[in-house]
Design a protein around this motif. Sequence first.
Motif, PDB file in Angstrom:
ATOM      1  N   TYR A   8      -9.896 -17.945  16.835  1.00 14.95           N
ATOM      2  CA  TYR A   8     -10.199 -16.575  17.241  1.00 14.95           C
ATOM      3  C   TYR A   8     -11.329 -16.542  18.267  1.00 14.95           C
ATOM      4  O   TYR A   8     -11.282 -15.783  19.245  1.00 14.95           O
ATOM      5  CB  TYR A   8     -10.574 -15.719  16.029  1.00 14.95           C
ATOM      6  N   GLY A   9     -12.325 -17.374  18.069  1.00 15.12           N
ATOM      7  CA  GLY A   9     -13.460 -17.392  18.989  1.00 15.12           C
ATOM      8  C   GLY A   9     -13.105 -17.831  20.394  1.00 15.12           C
ATOM      9  O   GLY A   9     -13.904 -17.649  21.328  1.00 15.12           O
ATOM     10  N   ASP A  10     -11.906 -18.411  20.567  1.00 12.87           N
ATOM     11  CA  ASP A  10     -11.480 -18.830  21.909  1.00 12.87           C
ATOM     12  C   ASP A  10     -11.035 -17.658  22.771  1.00 12.87           C
ATOM     13  O   ASP A  10     -11.015 -17.760  24.007  1.00 12.87           O
ATOM     14  CB  ASP A  10     -10.315 -19.823  21.809  1.00 12.87           C
ATOM     15  N   LEU A  11     -10.647 -16.538  22.146  1.00 17.52           N
ATOM     16  CA  LEU A  11     -10.149 -15.404  22.920  1.00 17.52           C
ATOM     17  C   LEU A  11     -11.267 -14.794  23.752  1.00 17.52           C
ATOM     18  O   LEU A  11     -12.346 -14.507  23.237  1.00 17.52           O
ATOM     19  CB  LEU A  11      -9.550 -14.334  22.005  1.00 17.52           C
ATOM     20  N   ALA A  12     -10.980 -14.567  25.010  1.00 14.14           N
ATOM     21  CA  ALA A  12     -11.962 -13.934  25.896  1.00 14.14           C
ATOM     22  C   ALA A  12     -11.622 -12.482  26.183  1.00 14.14           C
ATOM     23  O   ALA A  12     -12.501 -11.684  26.495  1.00 14.14           O
ATOM     24  CB  ALA A  12     -12.060 -14.709  27.214  1.00 14.14           C
ATOM     25  N   GLY A  13     -10.344 -12.137  26.092  1.00 13.44           N
ATOM     26  CA  GLY A  13      -9.946 -10.775  26.430  1.00 13.44           C
ATOM     27  C   GLY A  13      -8.626 -10.387  25.805  1.00 13.44           C
ATOM     28  O   GLY A  13      -7.978 -11.174  25.111  1.00 13.44           O
ATOM     29  N   ASP A  14      -8.226  -9.149  26.066  1.00 17.00           N
ATOM     30  CA  ASP A  14      -6.992  -8.564  25.531  1.00 17.00           C
ATOM     31  C   ASP A  14      -6.302  -7.869  26.694  1.00 17.00           C
ATOM     32  O   ASP A  14      -6.917  -7.053  27.401  1.00 17.00           O
ATOM     33  CB  ASP A  14      -7.351  -7.565  24.428  1.00 17.00           C
ATOM     34  N   LEU A  15      -5.031  -8.166  26.897  1.00 14.14           N
ATOM     35  CA  LEU A  15      -4.298  -7.647  28.057  1.00 14.14           C
ATOM     36  C   LEU A  15      -3.345  -6.504  27.717  1.00 14.14           C
ATOM     37  O   LEU A  15      -2.490  -6.149  28.524  1.00 14.14           O
ATOM     38  CB  LEU A  15      -3.519  -8.781  28.731  1.00 14.14           C
ATOM     39  N   HIS A  16      -3.503  -5.895  26.536  1.00 11.14           N
ATOM     40  CA  HIS A  16      -2.568  -4.827  26.147  1.00 11.14           C
ATOM     41  C   HIS A  16      -3.249  -3.893  25.151  1.00 11.14           C
ATOM     42  O   HIS A  16      -3.350  -4.203  23.961  1.00 11.14           O
ATOM     43  CB  HIS A  16      -1.314  -5.462  25.529  1.00 11.14           C
TER      44      HIS A  16
ATOM     45  N   ALA B  21      -0.191 -17.793  16.406  1.00 10.34           N
ATOM     46  CA  ALA B  21      -0.232 -18.804  17.465  1.00 10.34           C
ATOM     47  C   ALA B  21      -0.458 -20.192  16.876  1.00 10.34           C
ATOM     48  O   ALA B  21       0.140 -21.183  17.314  1.00 10.34           O
ATOM     49  CB  ALA B  21      -1.335 -18.454  18.460  1.00 10.34           C
ATOM     50  N   ARG B  22      -1.325 -20.270  15.876  1.00 10.80           N
ATOM     51  CA  ARG B  22      -1.589 -21.548  15.217  1.00 10.80           C
ATOM     52  C   ARG B  22      -0.331 -22.059  14.511  1.00 10.80           C
ATOM     53  O   ARG B  22      -0.036 -23.257  14.539  1.00 10.80           O
ATOM     54  CB  ARG B  22      -2.743 -21.404  14.230  1.00 10.80           C
ATOM     55  N   ARG B  23       0.426 -21.146  13.895  1.00 15.78           N
ATOM     56  CA  ARG B  23       1.688 -21.556  13.280  1.00 15.78           C
ATOM     57  C   ARG B  23       2.651 -22.094  14.339  1.00 15.78           C
ATOM     58  O   ARG B  23       3.512 -22.924  14.038  1.00 15.78           O
ATOM     59  CB  ARG B  23       2.332 -20.377  12.545  1.00 15.78           C
ATOM     60  N   GLY B  24       2.520 -21.616  15.563  1.00 14.52           N
ATOM     61  CA  GLY B  24       3.355 -22.088  16.666  1.00 14.52           C
ATOM     62  C   GLY B  24       2.765 -23.249  17.438  1.00 14.52           C
ATOM     63  O   GLY B  24       3.226 -23.554  18.541  1.00 14.52           O
ATOM     64  N   TRP B  25       1.726 -23.887  16.875  1.00 17.64           N
ATOM     65  CA  TRP B  25       1.117 -25.098  17.432  1.00 17.64           C
ATOM     66  C   TRP B  25       0.377 -24.833  18.751  1.00 17.64           C
ATOM     67  O   TRP B  25       0.154 -25.752  19.543  1.00 17.64           O
ATOM     68  CB  TRP B  25       2.147 -26.201  17.656  1.00 17.64           C
ATOM     69  N   LEU B  26      -0.025 -23.611  19.030  1.00 15.24           N
ATOM     70  CA  LEU B  26      -0.669 -23.322  20.297  1.00 15.24           C
ATOM     71  C   LEU B  26      -2.135 -23.740  20.282  1.00 15.24           C
ATOM     72  O   LEU B  26      -2.857 -23.534  19.304  1.00 15.24           O
ATOM     73  CB  LEU B  26      -0.573 -21.829  20.630  1.00 15.24           C
ATOM     74  N   THR B  27      -2.573 -24.282  21.406  1.00 22.05           N
ATOM     75  CA  THR B  27      -3.963 -24.650  21.605  1.00 22.05           C
ATOM     76  C   THR B  27      -4.635 -23.610  22.500  1.00 22.05           C
ATOM     77  O   THR B  27      -3.984 -22.688  23.010  1.00 22.05           O
ATOM     78  CB  THR B  27      -4.075 -26.018  22.287  1.00 22.05           C
ATOM     79  N   ARG B  28      -5.923 -23.781  22.699  1.00 24.54           N
ATOM     80  CA  ARG B  28      -6.649 -22.889  23.608  1.00 24.54           C
ATOM     81  C   ARG B  28      -6.013 -22.896  24.997  1.00 24.54           C
ATOM     82  O   ARG B  28      -5.875 -21.861  25.642  1.00 24.54           O
ATOM     83  CB  ARG B  28      -8.111 -23.334  23.686  1.00 24.54           C
ATOM     84  N   GLU B  29      -5.596 -24.058  25.446  1.00 25.97           N
ATOM     85  CA  GLU B  29      -5.007 -24.191  26.779  1.00 25.97           C
ATOM     86  C   GLU B  29      -3.687 -23.432  26.889  1.00 25.97           C
ATOM     87  O   GLU B  29      -3.314 -22.961  27.960  1.00 25.97           O
ATOM     88  CB  GLU B  29      -4.788 -25.677  27.089  1.00 25.97           C
ATOM     89  N   ASP B  30      -2.970 -23.283  25.773  1.00 26.78           N
ATOM     90  CA  ASP B  30      -1.654 -22.638  25.787  1.00 26.78           C
ATOM     91  C   ASP B  30      -1.738 -21.114  25.813  1.00 26.78           C
ATOM     92  O   ASP B  30      -0.708 -20.444  25.926  1.00 26.78           O
ATOM     93  CB  ASP B  30      -0.849 -23.053  24.548  1.00 26.78           C
ATOM     94  N   VAL B  31      -2.947 -20.552  25.677  1.00 25.99           N
ATOM     95  CA  VAL B  31      -3.131 -19.101  25.613  1.00 25.99           C
ATOM     96  C   VAL B  31      -3.869 -18.649  26.863  1.00 25.99           C
ATOM     97  O   VAL B  31      -4.997 -19.081  27.129  1.00 25.99           O
ATOM     98  CB  VAL B  31      -3.917 -18.713  24.344  1.00 25.99           C
ATOM     99  N   VAL B  32      -3.248 -17.761  27.625  1.00 26.72           N
ATOM    100  CA  VAL B  32      -3.805 -17.414  28.929  1.00 26.72           C
ATOM    101  C   VAL B  32      -5.101 -16.624  28.823  1.00 26.72           C
ATOM    102  O   VAL B  32      -6.007 -16.782  29.650  1.00 26.72           O
ATOM    103  CB  VAL B  32      -2.753 -16.655  29.777  1.00 26.72           C
ATOM    104  N   ASN B  33      -5.231 -15.766  27.804  1.00 35.37           N
ATOM    105  CA  ASN B  33      -6.430 -14.927  27.726  1.00 35.37           C
ATOM    106  C   ASN B  33      -7.567 -15.567  26.938  1.00 35.37           C
ATOM    107  O   ASN B  33      -8.438 -14.889  26.428  1.00 35.37           O
ATOM    108  CB  ASN B  33      -6.111 -13.529  27.179  1.00 35.37           C
ATOM    109  N   THR B  34      -7.563 -16.903  26.890  1.00 35.81           N
ATOM    110  CA  THR B  34      -8.764 -17.619  26.476  1.00 35.81           C
ATOM    111  C   THR B  34      -9.647 -17.892  27.692  1.00 35.81           C
ATOM    112  O   THR B  34     -10.781 -18.339  27.549  1.00 35.81           O
ATOM    113  CB  THR B  34      -8.415 -18.961  25.801  1.00 35.81           C
ATOM    114  N   ARG B  35      -9.103 -17.632  28.881  1.00 30.58           N
ATOM    115  CA  ARG B  35      -9.859 -17.872  30.122  1.00 30.58           C
ATOM    116  C   ARG B  35     -10.866 -16.761  30.390  1.00 30.58           C
ATOM    117  O   ARG B  35     -10.704 -15.632  29.930  1.00 30.58           O
ATOM    118  CB  ARG B  35      -8.907 -17.927  31.320  1.00 30.58           C
TER     119      ARG B  35
END
Length: 582
Positions: free
Chosen positions: A335-343, A546-560
């Motif tokens: 959760y702490g990786d999220l930088a923003g929300d696009l919706h 996202a974690r259940r889907g094996w996603l990493t910080r790199e796989d999520v665009v709004n961690t940038r």
Amino acid sequence: MPVANLAVAAALQEIADRLEIQGANAFRVRAYRAAARTVQELPDDVKAKVERGETLAGMPGIGADLAGKIAEVATTGSCEVLRVLRHDMPPAITELLQIPGLGPKRVKTLWQELGVQSADEVLRAAREQRIRALRGFGEITEQRIEGAIATHLSKARRVKLTVAAEYADALVRYLEAQPGVERVAVAGSFRRLRETVGDLDVLVVGKGGRAIAERFVAYPDVEQQLAIGATKTSVRLRSGLQVDLRIVARESFGAALVYFTGSKAHNIALRKLGLAHGLKVNEYGVFRGTRRIAGETEASVYAALGLPPIAAELREDQGEIVAAQAGALPRLVEYGDLAGDLHAHTNATDGRDTLEAMVEAARAAGLKYVAITDHSRRQAMSHGLDGAGLLRQARSIERVRRQASIDVLHGIECDILEDGSLDLPDDVLSRLDVVVAAVHGQFHLSRAKQTERILRALDNRWVDVLAHPTGRLIGEREPYDVDMVAVVRKARACGVHPELNAHPDRLDLNEVNCRMCRDAGVRVAIDSDAHGVRGFDVLRLGVGQARRGWLTREDVVNTRTLAELRPLLRRSRNAHVTSRAA
């Protein structure tokens, strides 16, 4: 939210459902639904507020009359209007509203014309081909209803993750306050963060197992005691949710947590791996012969098998053990990786709070930026925005930007029309920071037409995000038929980011499609779709999915950061410009 709030909100929703079946005034129905949302989002215990003599009138959408009904439900469990409505129609009739394809008018027709009162009876009527003869139904509709009810009945005993969380949190607080209790944890599919939960598995370490069990069955929300013992006790709550309490020894707590968290397939795979090493693995520990060599912590159990710890969300036997053996487990997004929300939405369309309040709520949630993406003009019921409306909103956003301590993007949730074109022209879309494209109707198109519709929308060079890509509403509407492989490939070609919509009714993308995106190198946007100031809370659910889907910080665009994000949003536009120039 407090459990009492869940019960009150459920009663208000039931009133709204029954009024809608009766054909009551639409404004009255919406008032009850709005009141239910308000109570759900209330951080304080509504029953405690009533008992303290605090007024409920004045809260969003709640006047004196509704406040009185809420107080009555909070203190007695029901109210006069609900009792009358229940007397006037069958008890199970509102369950039918949860079935895709059965709105209030159809439920009323089925009840009055065929005398059916439950999902089982409607399924029987469909199989006997009695529904197709009713006006406004027909053979195809009957077949859809039959399939939807069969699916519904197979899932009927499961509740959404957020509902289960409210009961689980309240139970944990209750048990932690009991004498002799040292540790409490909730395991099972709940801990794996599955989107629906069938029951709760609660593990307790403590002294005096029988006494703990007796206090457990005395929990105020228990409706039925199913079994009681020194090590296992089972109850059913008033909501119908079953809870199994297990008293475990301190030295076995980690092993029990592994055993009762993992899916059946994951646990079988662990036991087989143990046998290959000459070990026995069960809920009491890892044993070499009769000697316990691990079990107090989860890490010790996995280490005894030669594995690093495996995150709870991955314990489904979907390749996680092989990945662990190869040292290839992903470092999952947090959760702490999220930088923003696009919706996110405001009261400019169908949101409940102002632009200023939503921006402040995003900041309070720890975000660095938020995109305001109200609905486009086609959503008339939501007072969707046209070009002129967006221009007015742009001026408001510019004013808020000067005062806000986070960055505010101006966007739109733009409808994808049946032919794949967008609800607003390019000259309007080009002026926005973010364009979120979404399907909001025509869910029953054929697979070929639905897929072509979405692919064409992704071809629009101003589209950045594909909202809730399969359109499902958990327990209410099945995903529309679409070729997600083709959609993901197109998203990659165009630089569009499929959304993982974190709303608990959606959690769309599911974990399978998340992993598909990851494998294809397509970055996902984890968005709240917030319609109120508490709407950003659900981002944690999105991260869990996202974690259940094996996603990493790199796989999520709004961690940038926003500076890192902007070029990625432009990629979808630049990709089209380049391809057309070529």
